[in-house]
Scaffold this active site. Structure first.
Site, PDB file in Angstrom:
ATOM      1  N   LYS A 116      -2.664 -12.549   1.030  1.00 23.69           N
ATOM      2  CA  LYS A 116      -2.440 -12.161   2.424  1.00 23.69           C
ATOM      3  C   LYS A 116      -3.337 -12.929   3.388  1.00 23.69           C
ATOM      4  O   LYS A 116      -2.964 -13.170   4.535  1.00 23.69           O
ATOM      5  CB  LYS A 116      -2.621 -10.652   2.570  1.00 23.69           C
ATOM      6  CG  LYS A 116      -1.537  -9.884   1.815  1.00 23.69           C
ATOM      7  CD  LYS A 116      -1.864  -8.407   1.659  1.00 23.69           C
ATOM      8  CE  LYS A 116      -1.636  -7.665   2.947  1.00 23.69           C
ATOM      9  NZ  LYS A 116      -1.888  -6.214   2.767  1.00 23.69           N
ATOM     10  N   GLU A 200      -9.354  -7.776   9.691  1.00 22.43           N
ATOM     11  CA  GLU A 200      -8.596  -7.865  10.938  1.00 22.43           C
ATOM     12  C   GLU A 200      -9.134  -6.852  11.930  1.00 22.43           C
ATOM     13  O   GLU A 200      -9.727  -5.847  11.544  1.00 22.43           O
ATOM     14  CB  GLU A 200      -7.107  -7.523  10.689  1.00 22.43           C
ATOM     15  CG  GLU A 200      -6.336  -8.561   9.923  1.00 22.43           C
ATOM     16  CD  GLU A 200      -4.920  -8.105   9.569  1.00 22.43           C
ATOM     17  OE1 GLU A 200      -4.590  -6.906   9.728  1.00 22.43           O
ATOM     18  OE2 GLU A 200      -4.137  -8.956   9.119  1.00 22.43           O
ATOM     19  N   HIS A 235      -1.186   4.381   4.924  1.00 24.16           N
ATOM     20  CA  HIS A 235      -0.603   3.034   5.008  1.00 24.16           C
ATOM     21  C   HIS A 235       0.606   2.845   4.103  1.00 24.16           C
ATOM     22  O   HIS A 235       1.028   1.732   3.844  1.00 24.16           O
ATOM     23  CB  HIS A 235      -1.649   1.944   4.694  1.00 24.16           C
ATOM     24  CG  HIS A 235      -2.964   2.164   5.357  1.00 24.16           C
ATOM     25  ND1 HIS A 235      -3.094   2.277   6.725  1.00 24.16           N
ATOM     26  CD2 HIS A 235      -4.216   2.328   4.853  1.00 24.16           C
ATOM     27  CE1 HIS A 235      -4.365   2.483   7.013  1.00 24.16           C
ATOM     28  NE2 HIS A 235      -5.067   2.534   5.909  1.00 24.16           N
ATOM     29  N   ARG A 292      10.026 -10.368  -1.806  1.00 25.25           N
ATOM     30  CA  ARG A 292      10.811  -9.593  -2.781  1.00 25.25           C
ATOM     31  C   ARG A 292      11.752  -8.673  -2.023  1.00 25.25           C
ATOM     32  O   ARG A 292      11.690  -8.591  -0.798  1.00 25.25           O
ATOM     33  CB  ARG A 292       9.863  -8.720  -3.602  1.00 25.25           C
ATOM     34  CG  ARG A 292       9.013  -7.820  -2.690  1.00 25.25           C
ATOM     35  CD  ARG A 292       8.239  -6.781  -3.441  1.00 25.25           C
ATOM     36  NE  ARG A 292       7.202  -6.157  -2.643  1.00 25.25           N
ATOM     37  CZ  ARG A 292       7.344  -5.109  -1.873  1.00 25.25           C
ATOM     38  NH1 ARG A 292       8.525  -4.544  -1.739  1.00 25.25           N
ATOM     39  NH2 ARG A 292       6.321  -4.606  -1.199  1.00 25.25           N
TER      40      ARG A 292
HETATM   41  P1  ADP Z   1       7.797  -1.710   0.500  1.00 23.74           P
HETATM   42  O1  ADP Z   1       7.020  -2.731   1.277  1.00 23.74           O
HETATM   43  O2  ADP Z   1       8.963  -2.254  -0.216  1.00 23.74           O
HETATM   44  O3  ADP Z   1       8.045  -0.504   1.284  1.00 23.74           O
HETATM   45  P2  ADP Z   1       5.655  -0.391  -0.920  1.00 23.74           P
HETATM   46  O4  ADP Z   1       4.445  -0.901  -0.220  1.00 23.74           O
HETATM   47  O5  ADP Z   1       6.075   1.007  -0.710  1.00 23.74           O
HETATM   48  O6  ADP Z   1       6.851  -1.389  -0.672  1.00 23.74           O
HETATM   49  O7  ADP Z   1       5.501  -0.656  -2.464  1.00 23.74           O
HETATM   50  C1  ADP Z   1       6.558  -0.427  -3.345  1.00 23.74           C
HETATM   51  C2  ADP Z   1       6.022  -0.256  -4.717  1.00 23.74           C
HETATM   52  O8  ADP Z   1       5.465  -1.474  -5.163  1.00 23.74           O
HETATM   53  C3  ADP Z   1       4.903   0.769  -4.829  1.00 23.74           C
HETATM   54  O9  ADP Z   1       5.008   1.400  -6.073  1.00 23.74           O
HETATM   55  C4  ADP Z   1       3.661  -0.079  -4.718  1.00 23.74           C
HETATM   56  O10 ADP Z   1       2.565   0.556  -5.323  1.00 23.74           O
HETATM   57  C5  ADP Z   1       4.083  -1.323  -5.452  1.00 23.74           C
HETATM   58  N1  ADP Z   1       3.422  -2.520  -4.958  1.00 23.74           N
HETATM   59  C6  ADP Z   1       3.530  -3.062  -3.736  1.00 23.74           C
HETATM   60  N2  ADP Z   1       2.801  -4.184  -3.620  1.00 23.74           N
HETATM   61  C7  ADP Z   1       2.198  -4.372  -4.816  1.00 23.74           C
HETATM   62  C8  ADP Z   1       1.303  -5.362  -5.347  1.00 23.74           C
HETATM   63  N3  ADP Z   1       0.863  -6.394  -4.619  1.00 23.74           N
HETATM   64  N4  ADP Z   1       0.903  -5.220  -6.624  1.00 23.74           N
HETATM   65  C9  ADP Z   1       1.338  -4.210  -7.361  1.00 23.74           C
HETATM   66  N5  ADP Z   1       2.177  -3.246  -6.928  1.00 23.74           N
HETATM   67  C10 ADP Z   1       2.593  -3.321  -5.683  1.00 23.74           C
HETATM   68  P1  ADP Z   2       0.370  -3.514   2.210  1.00 22.74           P
HETATM   69  O1  ADP Z   2       0.307  -4.882   1.586  1.00 22.74           O
HETATM   70  O2  ADP Z   2      -0.387  -2.505   1.448  1.00 22.74           O
HETATM   71  O3  ADP Z   2       1.761  -3.133   2.577  1.00 22.74           O
HETATM   72  P2  ADP Z   2      -0.075  -4.185   5.043  1.00 22.74           P
HETATM   73  O4  ADP Z   2      -0.958  -5.301   5.423  1.00 22.74           O
HETATM   74  O5  ADP Z   2       1.388  -4.415   5.130  1.00 22.74           O
HETATM   75  O6  ADP Z   2      -0.456  -3.699   3.572  1.00 22.74           O
HETATM   76  O7  ADP Z   2      -0.450  -2.901   5.899  1.00 22.74           O
HETATM   77  C1  ADP Z   2       0.103  -1.636   5.600  1.00 22.74           C
HETATM   78  C2  ADP Z   2      -0.093  -0.700   6.775  1.00 22.74           C
HETATM   79  O8  ADP Z   2      -1.494  -0.553   7.078  1.00 22.74           O
HETATM   80  C3  ADP Z   2       0.527  -1.179   8.090  1.00 22.74           C
HETATM   81  O9  ADP Z   2       1.885  -0.837   8.178  1.00 22.74           O
HETATM   82  C4  ADP Z   2      -0.320  -0.433   9.092  1.00 22.74           C
HETATM   83  O10 ADP Z   2       0.053   0.906   9.231  1.00 22.74           O
HETATM   84  C5  ADP Z   2      -1.705  -0.475   8.474  1.00 22.74           C
HETATM   85  N1  ADP Z   2      -2.444  -1.660   8.937  1.00 22.74           N
HETATM   86  C6  ADP Z   2      -2.611  -2.820   8.281  1.00 22.74           C
HETATM   87  N2  ADP Z   2      -3.341  -3.700   9.008  1.00 22.74           N
HETATM   88  C7  ADP Z   2      -3.649  -3.069  10.178  1.00 22.74           C
HETATM   89  C8  ADP Z   2      -4.372  -3.432  11.365  1.00 22.74           C
HETATM   90  N3  ADP Z   2      -4.943  -4.613  11.479  1.00 22.74           N
HETATM   91  N4  ADP Z   2      -4.461  -2.519  12.361  1.00 22.74           N
HETATM   92  C9  ADP Z   2      -3.870  -1.300  12.246  1.00 22.74           C
HETATM   93  N5  ADP Z   2      -3.191  -0.893  11.176  1.00 22.74           N
HETATM   94  C10 ADP Z   2      -3.067  -1.758  10.139  1.00 22.74           C
END
Ligand code: ADP
Ligand code: ADP
Ligand code: MG
Length: 454
Positions: A116, A200, A235, A292
């Site tokens: 990321k 961030e 989150h 994905r």
């Molecule tokens: P989406 O972005 O599709 O809504 P989620 O964040 O809800 O996905 O994640 C979907 C599933 O994949 C969850 O079970 C989460 O724990 C798993 N998952 C997401 N990102 C990763 C990762 N980088 N490594 C392992 N598992 C992941």
């Molecule tokens: P993941 O890989 O676990 O999906 P993301 O980077 O997509 O992580 O962030 C998941 C969630 O966390 C976002 O949808 C938001 O709610 C919160 N989040 C992430 N980064 C920030 C930020 N810089 N400021 C506020 N909320 C954040």
């Protein structure tokens, strides 16, 4: 076209992929851990292979066992679903080396976007706005403290390899940064095998808005509009919808163009999602790209009239996308509620055996699930047991359908978050679409919002 596809996943997404294969006339191979031997994805696949014990590292994350299963069954492609190996560049590479098509982007793209901190840099090069933050990985806690002062509090410390809302901590002062850095590092190392962290600015009250994009192997790339996923706990998304009520056509176009610019920068192929936060002043910032299929893909399928899984398979087989950008419309409105096996108040997981099970149906309702009466919900895996997806010609219709669907969804024997979903759906702010990622705080005690900084 492929003759046989192995599905390297379990639960509802494994079944979803089997349905797509059946419609395309492709044979399927299910892989499963020993506790999953009676699962529906095993029952409905044409062939199945047990790949080991319950623990992920012994089965669904075990690359050599999955590849062996593909070779034994002579599968010509593997669909990874989401989670598990879906964003594992090494796995995509091993598939390539073994001449098995990985249904997704190539390993180089996964590598560039999967980290990321690196994805932020790539997006900046494409001219996409990113949240003020670190240049890349922040190697030490001392550097984190210095940087936090520069960025200005509050900040968020995030795992470079993170996903599923884990490995993330908010900090509002120096001592909190120190603790946030250490807890996030520990959590990330345990969950993702890498403790690399980046930082961030923490955006207060943002909306989470993401764009579905799709590229083929002939250089075509389109977007399929946005999903709003602001209803989250820790989150992690709980309710998603498409389109977002927050976007005007002009803003939608600008965000879509940013998503496409980033995707083009890496020559993106297959389905992907570009995630943004939209702040209260309507500035948008890239947060990450998921290389994905996404959990919430059905809401896009509903408003675009496109079967995303079939499209993934066809594109992986070399077919060109059958439409241009101007052919993709927004057809009505769609909402998804994630149903989890957990206590609706304490959020404690609630594994066990489902006794009674009645699914909602009727006009505009789709349920993606692998659960059924007498199914055992295992403590080893994700707690999501079903996705209820509604569609209507308007948001009001999609919402009314979702409310009556959740009222008729019966699950006995385990606890589920259905009562919580009903409260969300009844909330006046939710009804008006006045939401942000902090919406869920009203339903839970403060310590449940953010994991304790211990
Ligand atoms: P989406 O972005 O599709 O809504 P989620 O964040 O809800 O996905 O994640 C979907 C599933 O994949 C969850 O079970 C989460 O724990 C798993 N998952 C997401 N990102 C990763 C990762 N980088 N490594 C392992 N598992 C992941
Ligand atoms: P993941 O890989 O676990 O999906 P993301 O980077 O997509 O992580 O962030 C998941 C969630 O966390 C976002 O949808 C938001 O709610 C919160 N989040 C992430 N980064 C920030 C930020 N810089 N400021 C506020 N909320 C954040
Ligand atoms: Mg995300």
């Amino acid at each position: 076209m492929f003759k046989k596809i192995l599905i390297a996943n379990r639960g509802e997404i494994a079944l979803r992929i089997i349905w797509a294969c059946k419609e395309l006339g492709i044979r399927t191979v299910a892989v499963h851990s020993d506790v999953d031997k009676d699962s529906l994805h095993v029952k409905f696949a044409d062939e199945d292979v047990c790949i080991g014990p319950a623990r992920n590292i012994d089965s669904y994350l075990n690359i050599s066992r999955i590849i062996s299963a593909a070779e034994i069954t002579d599968a010509d492609a593997i669909h990874p679903g989401y989670g598990f190996l879906a964003e594992n560049a090494h796995f995509a590479e091993v598939c390539q080396d073994c001449r098995i098509t990985f249904i997704g982007p190539g390993p180089e793209i996964i590598r560039q976007m999967g980290d990321k901190a690196m994805a932020r840099k790539t997006m900046m090069r494409a001219g996409v706005p990113v949240i003020p933050g670190s240049e890349g990985v922040v190697p030490t806690v001392e550097e984190a403290v210095v940087l936090a002062e520069e960025i200005g509090y509050p900040v968020i410390v995030k795992a470079a390899a993170g996903g599923g809302g884990r490995g993330m901590r908010i900090a509002r002062g120096e001592s909190e940064v120190r603790r946030a850095y250490e807890t996030a590092q520990r959590e990330a190392a345990a969950a993702f095998g890498s403790g690399d962290l980046y930082m961030e600015k923490y955006i207060e009250n943002p909306r989470h808005i993401e764009f579905q994009i799709f590229g083929d192997k002939h250089g075509n790339i389109v977007h399929m509009n946005e999903r709003e996923c602001s209803i989250q706990r820790r989150h992690q998304k709980l309710v998603e919808e498409a389109p977002s009520v927050a976007l005007t056509p002009g803003l939608r176009q600008k965000m879509a163009e940013a998503a496409l610019a980033g995707a083009r920068m890496v020559g993106y192929v297959n389905a992907g999602t570009v995630e943004f936060l939209l702040d209260e002043r309507r500035n948008f910032y890239f947060i990450e790209m998921n290389t994905r299929i996404q959990v919430e893909h059905p809401v896009t399928e509903n408003i675009a009239g496109i079967d995303l899984i079939k499209e993934q398979i066809k594109v992986a087989a070399g077919e060109p996308l059958p439409y241009r950008q101007e052919d993709i419309k927004i057809l009505g409105h769609s909402i998804e509620c994630r149903v989890n096996a957990e206590d609706p108040v304490t959020f404690a997981p609630s594994p066990g055996t489902i006794r009674a099970f009645h699914l909602p149906g009727g006009p505009g309702i789709r349920v993606d699930t692998a659960a059924h009466a007498e199914a055992r919900i295992s403590p080893y895996y994700d707690s999501m047991i079903a996705k209820v997806i509604s569609r209507g010609n308007s948001r009001a219709e999609a919402l009314s359908r979702m409310r009556r669907a959740m009222d008729s969804f019966v699950v006995e024997g385990i606890k589920t978050n259905i009562p919580l979903q009903q409260r969300i759906l009844a909330d006046p702010d939710f009804e008006r679409g006045e939401i942000s990622t902090r919406f869920m705080e009203r339903f839970m005690p403060a310590e449940k919002v953010e994991p304790a900084l211990s």
